[in-house]
Design a protein around this motif. Sequence first.
Motif: not given
Length: 151
Positions: A23-42
Amino acid sequence: MTEAAAQRAGRDAEAAPSLLYLVKRTEQAVRARLDEVLKPAGVTALQYTALTVLERHDGLTAAQLARDSFVTAQSMADMVRTLEARGHVVRSPNPVNRRELLIALTELGHRLLDDYRRPVRELEHRMTGGLSAPEVDQLRAALDSAWRQLN
């Protein structure tokens, strides 16, 4: 099965990653990918999470928002200041308790969520791409049940 084979099977089961780890490993991967997706929005994944909480329950105190966003009160205080400075949220006095400030989404905050709804949904579909629709429903129900057992 021989006794030696049974012992090996037991050790293999013990060597498998725990559910907590998965669960933690999945949460970390989701958070990293979500940060990438949201980067243009700052905005960060944690800031986005807080905005989605406000979208569902506008007018929360910082303490309520922190609990529902999975961060500490101190982290939320910093996050609210940042989101307010960027125009995504506004704080106003609680009419029932003037010492409390209630946090609400601004029109800009709503637009950000609208703009990123599709990319975030695509990320979720990517995460569950190897699952059928019924399996996704089962995963959602299982994770919700696990959370409820701990709360």
